[in-house]
Design a protein around this motif. Structure first.
Motif, mmCIF file in Angstrom:
data_model
loop_
_atom_site.group_PDB
_atom_site.id
_atom_site.type_symbol
_atom_site.label_atom_id
_atom_site.label_comp_id
_atom_site.label_asym_id
_atom_site.label_seq_id
_atom_site.Cartn_x
_atom_site.Cartn_y
_atom_site.Cartn_z
ATOM 1 N N GLY A 226 -5.644 55.115 76.117
ATOM 2 C CA GLY A 226 -6.075 54.339 78.356
ATOM 3 C C GLY A 226 -5.198 52.777 78.203
ATOM 4 N N LYS A 227 -4.657 51.755 77.197
ATOM 5 C CA LYS A 227 -3.837 50.699 77.038
ATOM 6 C C LYS A 227 -3.094 51.382 76.238
ATOM 7 C CE LYS A 227 -8.199 48.128 77.135
ATOM 8 N NZ LYS A 227 -9.192 47.217 75.988
ATOM 9 N N LYS A 228 -2.499 51.110 74.721
ATOM 10 C CA LYS A 228 -1.033 51.398 74.746
ATOM 11 C C LYS A 228 -0.934 53.037 74.696
ATOM 12 C CE LYS A 228 1.083 51.016 70.197
ATOM 13 N NZ LYS A 228 1.075 50.859 68.966
ATOM 14 N N VAL A 229 -2.169 54.094 74.192
ATOM 15 C CA VAL A 229 -1.355 55.400 74.713
ATOM 16 C C VAL A 229 -1.626 55.248 76.447
ATOM 17 C CG1 VAL A 229 -2.288 57.153 74.532
ATOM 18 C CG2 VAL A 229 -1.918 55.917 72.596
ATOM 19 N N ARG A 230 -0.955 55.971 77.208
ATOM 20 C CA ARG A 230 -1.111 56.829 78.860
ATOM 21 C C ARG A 230 -0.582 57.937 78.859
ATOM 22 N NH1 ARG A 230 -3.150 56.401 83.227
ATOM 23 N NH2 ARG A 230 -1.191 56.945 84.970
ATOM 24 N N VAL A 231 0.178 58.067 77.615
ATOM 25 C CA VAL A 231 1.100 59.416 78.417
ATOM 26 C C VAL A 231 0.832 60.274 77.505
ATOM 27 C CG1 VAL A 231 2.362 58.897 80.078
ATOM 28 C CG2 VAL A 231 3.456 57.968 77.879
#
Length: 610
Positions: A226-231
């Motif tokens: 939810g910060k660096k990893v979004r998709v």
């Protein structure tokens, strides 16, 4: 005395009648938007003639009017009545008496309630020379495109609202019980009375999907859900509990699996309200751009990554962002019999040749996973002793080439502009300049202007002026997404958007992924890879005019009707000429329609079937 009684009653009746006439007159003169008499409102009559009032004309195979309500089991699905907008701009319609006439079409039903034209083409599949590499699960579109209407399941019900739908759906909407029996020991799905329920288990989720996701984060804290990893891409997703749970962490996951590997798993995912599509890593590229996903995940996804010359894993390498991660949760990672050891050694050799490095490997609760990281520069590629697989040439990696294109046998170079870069942390990456945006100043200005315009249009027209019931909308598709401005403007609402980029237009899909949104390539002259009744709202902005130069508008509308749920919407922004062509087709399908400000057509799908 009898005469006196009759006279008094007659006098009383006349008094009552007079009072009613006076009351109706006052209402007509004073109430401009009375709901009980929408067609008698004086303000409406001043703006249009009676010929402008929307009406239904029945198709030739059914001369009766559509019933006001269609009974579909325990829940009534209303047939919508025409919508009247008191702020309608009708000037361009006043002299067009054909506007509200339905096209005369002898509509027929498709044979299956789950019909998907490009995936159910049995004639084409039977002619295949091989099924060794999943060719039979790839697209085989019929010609000409079918014009039948997909019937509803017998006891179809309006889907449960989000977030309730994530945990349970109506059994009658997807009555496929085989998966319950097949996965009964793995807690994927259970039947409970009139519902399917989804406990959050899975083949690799022995303690539940929440525990599994948290353990991945604990194993490699740099992931930062939810910060660096979004998709994220979830390969062979089952019923998509992994992607559904990540929504709570501000992660948007594209879940995919082939048709019928596990019965109706993608249909279950979409009915739950989780982003998903039907796809397979067979012989052709997935319909996604290069360098798109932050993380790719596979939990016992039944893909032989080392098979077919390693092409399946090379395809993951193509769509994984430089510096991105592949989480592989499978038996070769943690079981040590000879067969599993051989698979692991092959996988180890292949990933090393691709310059992937192992950043974590662990075992927990009788299962385990390994996490690989893709390089963020070309330095490792150039230092390999054996250039196998080789680096791709420019022709093999040209933009917008992920549609009916063979899988690569090479490694794409890391784009110079992306070297060492990662999109901004979420949510800043939604509005920051996309990493893949062309460096010319004009392109960034266009991106900024697109974002600004959609923010205003969504607020002024779609949310506040179009009579759309947004509380019932969760699965949304933008048929011609551009920079993703439509989806970005809806980001704070409890819904998700599938951003579709037509393959004949400008390739902006990499920018959409850079923004932390998901999307897919498609040709709208063909059927989309999804089950019927998948989406609550389809949106089209100046797509149909250009599309009608290549294929028949009616075939496109039939596909829209297949995808949208009963009670769902179509919103079209286009030219007046296109709206005039579109409206009669929608009316022949018993949709109700309305036009706002002369250029926004809103259609509401009924539950009518021929």
């Amino acid at each position: 005395m009898t005469n006196n009684i009759f006279q008094s009653r007659k006098f009383s009746g006349l008094c009552v009648l007079s009072i009613l006439l006076v009351s109706v007159t006052i209402l007509l003169l004073t109430n401009d938007t009375i709901d009980l008499f929408p067609y008698l409102s004086l303000s409406y009559l001043r703006r249009s003639s009676l010929s402008d009032v929307p009406t239904f004309t029945s198709p030739t195979n059914d001369s009766s009017s559509p019933p006001p309500v269609t009974q579909t089991g325990d829940v009534n699905v209303p047939v919508p009545t025409p919508m009247i907008d008191q702020d309608l701009e009708l000037d361009w319609r006043k002299d067009d008496r054909e506007w509200n006439k339905s096209l005369q079409v002898d509509w027929k039903r498709c044979e299956s309630q789950d019909y998907m034209p490009c995936l159910d083409n049995t004639k084409a599949i039977k002619k295949l020379k091989s099924k060794r590499n999943m060719e039979h699960r790839e697209r085989h579109c019929p010609e000409p495109a079918p014009k039948c209407l997909v019937p509803l399941p017998k006891r179809y019900k309006i889907p449960l609202p989000w977030p309730q739908s994530r945990d349970m759906i109506w059994y009658d909407n997807a009555p496929h019980p085989k998966l319950v029996e097949y996965k009964k020991d793995q807690n994927w799905i259970r039947k409970s009375g009139p519902f399917f329920v989804f406990p959050g288990g899975g083949t690799q989720f022995k303690d539940g999907v929440i525990h599994y996701i948290n353990f991945i984060q604990k194993t490699l804290p740099v992931l930062e859900w939810g910060k660096k990893v979004r998709v994220v891409l979830d390969v062979g997703c089952g019923v998509a509990s992994f992607g559904g749970t990540l929504l709570d962490k501000n992660v948007i996951t594209m879940s995919f699996a082939p048709k019928d590997e596990h019965e109706a798993q993608i249909q279950f995912a979409l009915e739950r309200g989780i982003p998903a599509t039907l796809a397979v890593i067979g012989t052709q590229k997935l319909p996604f751009p290069d360098n798109a996903y932050d993380v790719i995940h596979c939990a016992r996804c039944r893909v032989h990554w080392h098979g077919y010359g390693g092409r399946p894993l090379l395809e993951l390498n193509r769509i994984l962002r430089p510096g991105g991660y592949f989480v592989w949760s499978a038996t070769p990672v943690y079981q040590h019999d000879e067969g599993h050891r051989n698979v692991w050694k092959t996988m180890e050799s292949l990933t090393t040749s691709m310059c992937w490095k192992v950043v974590a490997r662990t075992r927990f609760t009788k299962v385990g996973f390994v996490i690989y990281q893709k390089p963020n520069s070309d330095s490792c590629y150039e230092s390999r002793k054996n250039q196998d697989p080789p680096l791709c040439n420019e022709e093999e990696t040209k933009k917008n080439s992920s549609w009916y294109t063979p899988l690569l046998t090479c490694l794409p170079k890391v784009p110079v502009r992306s070297t060492g870069k990662w999109p901004s942390l979420w949510p800043e990456r939604l509005t920051d300049t996309p990493v893949s945006l062309i460096t010319e100043q004009s392109s960034e200005e266009s991106f900024r202007e697109d974002t600004r315009l959609w923010s205003g249009t969504i607020s002024d027209i779609y949310l506040n002026g179009s009579a759309i019931n947004w509380t019932k909308i969760h699965n949304v598709m933008d048929m011609n997404a551009g920079y993703g401005g439509f989806a970005a403007a809806l980001i704070n609402r409890p819904l998700w958007v599938m951003n579709v980029i037509p393959v004949q237009g400008e390739d902006t899909l990499p920018m959409i992924f850079d923004r932390g949104l998901i999307g897919i390539y498609h040709d709208w002259c063909e059927s989309f890879n999804t089950y019927p009744r998948s989406y609550d709202l389809l949106h089209s902005s100046f797509l149909l005019t250009n599309l009608s130069q290549r294929c028949y508008l009616m075939e496109v509308v039939v596909e829209i009707d297949r995808i949208v749920r009963p009670g769902g919407y179509l919103v079209v922004q286009d030219t007046v000429e296109m709206l005039k062509k579109l409206n009669p087709i929608l009316l022949s399908l018993r949709w109700s329609t309305n036009v706002y400000r002369g250029k926004f057509l809103v259609g509401l799908k009924s539950s009518w079937r021929p």
